[in-house]
Structures are given as structure tokens and as C-alpha cells.
Design an enzyme around this catalytic site. Structure first.
Site, mmCIF file in Angstrom:
data_model
loop_
_atom_site.group_PDB
_atom_site.id
_atom_site.type_symbol
_atom_site.label_atom_id
_atom_site.label_comp_id
_atom_site.label_asym_id
_atom_site.label_seq_id
_atom_site.Cartn_x
_atom_site.Cartn_y
_atom_site.Cartn_z
ATOM 1 N N VAL A 245 0.860 -1.187 0.000
ATOM 2 C CA VAL A 245 0.000 0.000 0.000
ATOM 3 C C VAL A 245 0.891 1.230 0.000
ATOM 4 O O VAL A 245 1.769 1.373 0.858
ATOM 5 C CB VAL A 245 -0.945 0.011 1.221
ATOM 6 C CG1 VAL A 245 -1.714 1.333 1.284
ATOM 7 C CG2 VAL A 245 -1.921 -1.160 1.158
ATOM 8 N N ALA B 130 4.478 4.140 3.055
ATOM 9 C CA ALA B 130 3.992 2.915 2.418
ATOM 10 C C ALA B 130 4.116 1.774 3.413
ATOM 11 O O ALA B 130 4.705 1.937 4.486
ATOM 12 C CB ALA B 130 4.815 2.601 1.171
ATOM 13 N N LYS B 131 3.582 0.627 3.103
ATOM 14 C CA LYS B 131 3.786 -0.578 3.909
ATOM 15 C C LYS B 131 3.516 -1.785 3.029
ATOM 16 O O LYS B 131 2.699 -1.712 2.104
ATOM 17 C CB LYS B 131 2.819 -0.598 5.103
ATOM 18 C CG LYS B 131 3.283 -1.495 6.228
ATOM 19 C CD LYS B 131 4.400 -0.827 7.014
ATOM 20 C CE LYS B 131 4.869 -1.635 8.171
ATOM 21 N NZ LYS B 131 5.865 -0.884 8.959
ATOM 22 N N GLY B 132 4.179 -2.880 3.344
ATOM 23 C CA GLY B 132 3.952 -4.115 2.614
ATOM 24 C C GLY B 132 3.670 -5.246 3.573
ATOM 25 O O GLY B 132 4.064 -5.198 4.741
#
Ligand code: NAD
Length: 413
Positions: free
Chosen positions: A54, A99-101
Site C-alpha cells: 500500500v 507505504a507498507k507491505g
């Protein structure tokens, strides 16, 4: 998905009078990817795991945020954490966005080969959306420097050698010295800046500050070690197995090296200390409590048991909004996650700068730069909060204002 940012951000939009023309761009991520990662396991069978990336906002610079491997991670978690990264990078004034994953897999069930395959499939799947000036992943729960090395390799096979595609990689591949200790170290610098502002005498000047730490992994251990080295008394620590409490102070370096051999705190023998449960450090009598394990560990159901006057958030969102409101009404100071655990992303930025310039700073230089940046950000938050104001609200106001200002500067045509 409801077009609503986190409660903390919505409250900041309201306090600052941010109009919908800006707020709406922060209420939903700029991009969300859900990807399929097929891997052939060691048993020869194909299985498919789901991955997410995201990208919340890149208005202040490339998207930046960790990648976690965790059995129950879902798009909602990743979305919330991506937004948090936007505020964190803005608050400590890094030229990055948020962001992040995540990959919905329990890394403990994977062999090293399977773990490497998951990392490679993940980069292949999100590859078109990332890049050293677009989106730069880093380690998070369940991933480490080895995972970053595999991401770097998978990306470089397609694009040519590109170490700036990830941070938190091994030092031999361009990682930064100081990255491992950065988050715990930064938290103690932020804490001392707050204590100094509150006119508490620091241990270096003969004062006595007691600290209890929940979570004894990367963040908790390095925070406890740094606090111990600076003369603070670490009176309680715990991990998922349990913990130890000694009001006269634990010998943290001895605990850390014993833990390396034993694997978990409950398996140790700590003479003079009392065995406690994994959540107990949150409720012991100490000047400072540091939740450094999981989110939402202090909530409406247990907030009344917290007696410490100061909480330094090590994990992301360890205190719920409801509990924060109760604690702040009681006069408890909460040093918020976006400040207190920003040390990791700050040194990630230094790693990226060193990579871009083909140079390597020694650890003392990295930590000196970290100290300067995190204490400056803490002083800004204290100034913004004013006497007795909420540090959480002040930090969010500063971060939101910076992001909105960048949008204004960049224009909308
Ligand atoms: P880690 O995996 O190294 O350590 C986690 C620790 O928490 C372990 O000691 C584990 O035993 C303990 N733990 C797990 N469940 C627990 C429970 N119920 N009670 C007590 N202890 C428990 O993780 P980490 O890197 O130290 O990260 C800790 C938290 O800080 C995570 O929420 C992470 O997202 C956040 N964080 C980490 C960094 C970083 O640079 N490592 C940066 C920002 C935020």
C-alpha cells in the site's frame, strides 16, 4: 473502503482546518496492490500466498515503509501502517512518503529456501510499482536483512544492480552501520529530551529514572541497553514467554547475552529478580513504560492498571485512542510512536543517502546524525504542544501540516 483517515489524522485535519481538497488525498492511499505469490514448497507442492503493498502518499518523496511476513496480515493492517509511515517520515522531516507491505504467511512455517522464494515472488509481483526513487521497502516483523538481500537481488536481476531499492540490507551489500540499534537508540534520545524538558535530572547528572520494557526483540533490547548504558534503571523486561522484575535494576547486557543462548526470557535464571508475565511491565511501578512488542496492548480494559507517568511508544500504536485519552486526562505523558520509533526510518534514510553517494559513514557518525534529528523533532513536538499539551496531537499536527504544505507547494493543475 470508507474514505476516512485514522482517527488521529482526522482529528488533526479538524484542529488545523484542513479542507477536503487536501484531506481527501490523504484519506485513501494513492495506490494499493494485492498480489498472488505462487511458490513451490520443499514438499514439491505449489501453494499460493497473498501479498500487499500500500502506497499511501509520496507527496514529500518516494514511498517508504517496511515489509512484514505475518500469518494474519491483511489489507486493512497494511493500509493503516502505510498511513502511519506518511506521518512518521513527515514528522522527522525525511524526504520520503509513506507505504507498507505485507505477506500473509507465518515465516516460522517456511524453510530458508521457501522464505527466499516468497521474497523473490513478492518483488516480481510489485516490481513495476517500486524503484529507488518511487518506493523503497525495508524490514519489518518477520523479515530481516537477509530478506532485503533477496529483494535487492531479485530487483537487480531485472533492472541492473540497485542497492538503493531497499534499506535495512546487510552492511556488506550497502546497509548502514547503526541500523540495528537505531529504533531503540532513538527512543531513548527522545525520552531524555522529554525528561530534560520536564526538568527531570538525568542519570548523567546524578538522577534516577526507572524504566519497564515490554517486548525484548530488536526495539526493546536496544532501548533497554541504551537506557542502561546512560545510567537509567531498567526494572522490568518481558518477551512473549514472560519476563523479570527487579526494582533495584536488571543487568541488561547480562540478560541480552543470556537470552542469545536461551532463546526466551522465561528460560533464564535471573538472581534477585521476580518472574513476571509478558504484559506485566506495562503495569509495574516505574517512571517510564515502553511497550515495544505489539499494537493495542494498552486499551480501555487495562488502562486503569497503568501507573507510570510517562509512556514511550516503541511498537506502532501500542496504546489505543481510547486509552490515550484516559491517560492524557490523568496527566500521563505519551511520547507517540511516530516520534519515539522513528529511529529506524531515519537510519534507513541515511542508508539510502550513503548508497546514492557511494559512501559509508562509521557508526558514530550515523548515531550522531540520528541523535540530532530525533532530539530536534522532539523539541519541535514539545514546543508545539506547549505546557501540558498532548505530544501525540502536537506530533500529528506537525506531520499533517508538513504533508499538506508540500501538496500546496506542488500544485494541483
Ligand atoms: P522483534 O520481532 O524483534 O521483537 C518483538 C518482541 O516482542 C519479542 O521479544 C517478542 O517475544 C515480544 N512479544 C511478542 N508478543 C508479546 C507479548 N504478547 N508480550 C510481550 N512480548 C511479546 O520486533 P521489533 O523489531 O523489536 O519490533 C517491535 C515492535 O516495534 C513491532 O510492533 C514493530 O512493528 C515496531 N517497530 C519496529 C521498528 C524496528 O526498527 N525494528 C521500527 C518501528 C516500529
Amino acid at each position: 473502503m470508507s474514505a476516512r483517515a485514522s482517527d488521529a489524522a482526522e482529528a488533526a485535519f479538524a484542529r488545523l482546518g484542513v479542507g477536503d481538497e487536501f484531506a481527501d488525498r490523504l484519506r485513501t492511499p494513492q495506490r494499493e496492490l494485492t498480489v498472488q505469490l505462487p511458490i513451490v514448497g520443499d514438499d514439491g507442492r505449489m501453494r499460493v500466498v497473498t501479498g500487499f503493498r500500500v502506497q499511501h502518499s509520496d507527496v514529500r518523496g518516494p514511498f517508504k515503509g517496511g515489509l512484514r511476513f505475518h500469518a494474519t496480515v491483511d489489507l486493512d493492517d497494511v493500509r493503516r501502517l502505510a498511513e502511519l509511515m506518511t506521518w512518521k517520515t513527515a514528522l522527522v522531516d525525511l524526504p520520503f512518503g509513506g507505504a507498507k507491505g505485507g505477506v500473509a504467511v507465518d515465516p516460522r512455517t517456511l524453510s530458508p529456501r521457501e522464505r527466499e522464494l516468497v521474497a523473490r515472488r513478492y518483488i516480481e509481483a510489485i516490481g513495476p510499482a517500486i524503484g529507488p526513487r518511487t518506493d523503497i521497502p525495508a524490514p519489518d516483523m518477520g523479515t530481516d536483512a537477509t530478506t532485503m538481500a533477496h529483494l535487492l537481488d531479485a530487483y537487480s536481476r531485472v533492472h541492473g544492480y540497485e542497492p538503493r531499492i531497499v534499506t535495512g540490507k546487510p552492511v556488506e551489500l550497502g546497509g548502514s552501520l547503526g541500523r540495528t540499534v537505531a529504533t531503540g537508540h532513538g527512543a531513548v534520545v527522545a525520552l531524555e529530551t522529554v525528561l530534560d524538558h520536564q526538568s527531570r535530572t538525568l542519570p548523567a547528572q546524578g538522577g534516577d529514572v526507572t524504566l519497564a520494557v515490554q517486548g525484548f526483540g530488536n526495539v526493546g533490547q536496544h532501548a533497554a541497553l541504551e537506557a542502561h548504558v546512560r545510567g537509567h534503571r531498567v526494572v522490568a523486561v518481558s518477551d512473549v514467554s514472560g519476563g523479570w522484575h527487579d526494582p533495584s535494576g536488571l543487568d541488561v547486557p547480562v540478560l541480552v547475552s543470556a537470552l542469545e543462548r536461551a532463546g526466551e526470557l522465561a528460560a533464564l535464571e535471573v538472581p534477585g529478580a521476580r518472574a513476571i508475565g509478558s504484559t506485566d511491565p506495562l503495569f509495574v511501578d516505574a517512571d517510564v513504560v515502553k511497550p515495544a512488542a505489539l499494537g493495542r496492548v494498552i486499551d480501555g480494559s487495562n488502562v486503569d492498571r497503568v501507573v507510570a507517568p510517562l509512556i514511550v511508544e516503541g511498537a506502532n500504536e501500542p496504546v489505543t485512542e481510547e486509552a490515550c485519552a484516559v491517560l492524557e486526562r490523568r496527566g500521563v505523558t505519551i511520547v507517540p510512536d511516530i516520534l519515539a520509533n522513528a529511529g529506524g526510518v531515519i537510519v534507513s534514510f541515511y542508508e539510502w543517502v550513503q548508497g546514492a553517494n557511494m559512501l559509508a559513514w562509521d557508526e558514530a557518525e550515523v548515531l550522531a546524525r540520528l541523535d540530532a534529528r530525533i532530539s530536534a523533532a522532539t523539541r519541535q513536538v514539545l514546543r508545539q504542544a506547549g505546557e501540558g499539551g498532548s505530544l501525540r496531537e502536537a506530533a500529528m499536527d506537525l506531520a499533517v501540516r508538513r504533508v499538506v504544505h508540500a501538496m500546496q507547494l506542488r500544485g494541483t493543475a
